[in-house]
Design an enzyme around this catalytic site. Structure first.
Site, PDB file in Angstrom:
ATOM      1  N   ARG A  77      33.810  47.968  34.556  1.00 32.56           N
ATOM      2  CA  ARG A  77      35.187  47.124  34.841  1.00 32.56           C
ATOM      3  C   ARG A  77      34.776  45.764  35.229  1.00 32.56           C
ATOM      4  O   ARG A  77      34.032  45.578  35.789  1.00 32.56           O
ATOM      5  CB  ARG A  77      35.888  47.940  36.006  1.00 32.56           C
ATOM      6  CG  ARG A  77      36.567  49.413  35.676  1.00 32.56           C
ATOM      7  CD  ARG A  77      37.555  49.919  36.886  1.00 32.56           C
ATOM      8  NE  ARG A  77      38.864  49.158  36.750  1.00 32.56           N
ATOM      9  CZ  ARG A  77      39.618  48.960  37.377  1.00 32.56           C
ATOM     10  NH1 ARG A  77      39.222  49.949  38.398  1.00 32.56           N
ATOM     11  NH2 ARG A  77      40.704  48.409  37.298  1.00 32.56           N
ATOM     12  N   ASP A 124      40.548  41.869  44.491  1.00 29.10           N
ATOM     13  CA  ASP A 124      39.211  42.403  43.674  1.00 29.10           C
ATOM     14  C   ASP A 124      38.310  41.149  43.416  1.00 29.10           C
ATOM     15  O   ASP A 124      36.985  41.610  43.182  1.00 29.10           O
ATOM     16  CB  ASP A 124      39.652  42.993  42.276  1.00 29.10           C
ATOM     17  CG  ASP A 124      40.580  44.270  42.595  1.00 29.10           C
ATOM     18  OD1 ASP A 124      41.579  44.044  42.897  1.00 29.10           O
ATOM     19  OD2 ASP A 124      39.807  45.411  42.277  1.00 29.10           O
ATOM     20  N   ASN A 145      43.996  40.045  42.082  1.00 34.10           N
ATOM     21  CA  ASN A 145      44.519  41.238  42.691  1.00 34.10           C
ATOM     22  C   ASN A 145      45.329  41.846  41.698  1.00 34.10           C
ATOM     23  O   ASN A 145      45.619  41.309  40.565  1.00 34.10           O
ATOM     24  CB  ASN A 145      45.133  41.158  44.094  1.00 34.10           C
ATOM     25  CG  ASN A 145      45.186  42.528  44.743  1.00 34.10           C
ATOM     26  OD1 ASN A 145      44.378  43.318  44.780  1.00 34.10           O
ATOM     27  ND2 ASN A 145      46.593  42.681  45.255  1.00 34.10           N
TER      28      ASN A 145
END
Lengths: 367, 367
Positions: free
Chosen positions: A90, A244, A254
């Site tokens: 990711r 994040d 985010n």
């Protein structure tokens, strides 16, 4: 946190001292399922498929992934392979990169025979640090909730809006944005949480609502579209969200839709706080525009899984067959819309200067 | 507009000259089902359950409801009963009130024997007027699309974001916010539409995507959360939305979440237009805060219906059992966020002064 009376973290080392236990978050809220992962591929799949998700938990899971890989093969080649596999899962959360690179650097400098043991030790340490960090975020955030209650002349509850899931399931324990809420609940400070359902993956409706219900915190699930209306009507006292990745200047990436709530908070004078462990800060970049935004599968928008009347979990199609779908997973909220960054060291102004007050050791280190 | 080669309006008088045909919009996009309504109760149910929805179509359906009621009983008591039943179905759209009160006033002044025939005549007239109004909105809106294309030096497509469904299904034909898009398609002006799915009822994913696909207009369905991110990235050139009620000062009530998109458009310099037939203007109120906002059933958020792999349409639960849900159906976008109001008479500035330029006969009539 407790699930049905049993204390859980979101990730743990199994009794065999080797395998890694997780809660399969894709099965919640309808089923509580735990999984035992025994190799690097299992960890990579868990991160990519979002069986584990949330920036801090992804970081801890990646550290355990390095440990599992090194246990199987402690060569330099295996170390590089594991790091590359994990980094590719990711792109947005910086904790993943932070954890993988910290372990890679540390392990590369060690004799092969010591690597696996050291990797497990460091992975457990990262998990423990995350718990301590989040407890501290909760205690700093609780002061903001108490201040909001004082502004309401003690007439609770304090209505807090949150987006996505930044609870204990997104971390190892406690959570980031939900840590102050769990702290308030423990301190008998009256709170009520507006839970954005958070399409397309519904982490709010699926995970945050489940966590709050398990902890007995009053809450109401709403469509993501509703928050602006509630703020205009004076029904939101505070916003708490996670992130994040935070830039050195206080821009935050985010879950997609966070930016829209920050705009509404600004337009209505509602304080908007972002809660973050410092490993979420990417000191190497200045502007949110530099953060890579993950584009996920369109099937996450076109289909959704839910519980039928018969108790089966089934996936149903929502869009007309043949209509294209786009699915950016994160957005960037510029620092100008953020009232403060709630870190383990206290609440910082969302700016380079504000962050450096709390993290002075970073002065001169940034981009 | 055509469905599978056959031309349809969203409501019509059946060949018996008495019953009313509709498309059951709750069955779309997975099934195309038409229904024949034969009495007032059927019309009220269709409006309440959103088999018909969209402010202009609700107005036309209510007019036909008055006609069906009067056909059965043309007494004063029946007239009052029908008006009261229809007004109670949904509170936000002003067209409903406008149509019901126009018919009540007209019919009350007539001999009972003439009422039913007059009601049918006026209902058909309202439907015809709506079609003409929307065609005019399309032509004024097309100029805005052409201007956007010129700003891009002719490098199409013009990317247009829309929320909810303000297409031909929301009106009698053509639509409001989609009318300029259908006009652009007909004029070979290249457009691409970002379709907000529009939780909780998913009118975007269910109806707008279906309409655009049927008409061959390039489009992409997105979660409601994604629009702000797309605007920050320069991927949206224009926003077009509809409205259920516009105040005399240009505030607009539209589907929940519209306000958030208007904030993002303002923050990114994207023109934000609201398309509306003039019966949607409520000249009796000034401020959006005076518009009653419908709170609909929480089950619209907690459950959703979709198509299984087997081709069945089933409803699934999304939220944990026991988590409370709130479901405000509309929000208010203040005039300061609206670039212009696209009416059948042209594009007005979103202000009392702007509206009175196009509707001078209303000067002095407002609250």
């Amino acid at each position: 946190m407790k699930v049905g009376g049993t204390a859980y973290c979101s990730i743990w080392l199994e009794p065999d001292g080797r395998s890694v236990g997780i809660i399969d978050q894709t099965a919640l809220p309808h089923r509580f399922v735990t999984l035992t992962l025994t190799d690097l591929a299992g960890i990579c799949h868990a991160i990519r498929s979002m069986q584990v998700r949330g920036a801090p938990l992804i970081g801890a899971a990646a550290a355990y992934g390095m440990a599992l890989a090194l246990k199987a093969d402690s060569s330099d080649a295996a170390l590089e392979h594991a790091a590359a596999q994990l980094l590719a899962t990711r792109p947005t959360a910086v904790n993943l990169r932070w954890a993988v690179e910290a372990l890679r650097r540390m392990l590369a400098a060690m004799p092969e025979a010591k690597r696996a043991e050291a990797a497990y030790f460091r992975a457990e340490q990262i998990a423990e640090e995350d718990i301590a960090i989040n407890r501290a975020i909760g205690s700093h955030g609780l002061k903001l909730i108490r201040a909001a209650l004082a502004r309401k002349q003690g007439q609770g509850p304090v209505n807090i809006l949150t987006h996505c899931n930044a609870g204990w399931l997104a971390t190892v324990d406690w959570g980031t944005a939900l840590a102050p809420i769990f702290a308030a609940q423990a301190a008998c400070v009256p709170v009520h949480v507006w839970v954005d359902e958070t399409r397309p993956r519904n982490q709010g409706a699926f995970l945050t609502a489940w966590e709050l219900q398990a902890a007995g915190v009053p809450h109401t699930v709403i469509a993501d579209n509703a928050g602006g209306h509630l703020m205009r009507g004076g029904q939101v006292d505070l916003c708490f969200v996670g992130t994040d990745r935070t830039t050195a200047c206080g821009d935050v990436a985010n879950k997609i839709g966070t930016y829209l709530k920050a705009l509404a908070a600004k337009d209505n004078g509602v304080p908007f706080y972002v809660c973050l462990p410092s490993p979420t800060i990417d000191w190497t970049i200045e502007a949110g525009e530099e953060i890579p935004i993950e584009e996920r599968a369109g099937s996450e928008v076109s289909h959704i899984a839910g519980l039928t009347e018969n108790g089966d979990v089934v996936s149903v199609r929502l869009t007309p067959a043949g209509s294209p779908v786009a699915n950016p997973a994160f957005d960037v909220t510029p620092a100008r819309l953020v009232s403060g960054l709630v870190t383990e060291r206290g609440v910082a102004e969302a700016s380079r200067e504000g962050l450096l007050v709390l993290f002075p050791e970073r002065a001169g280190a940034a981009a």
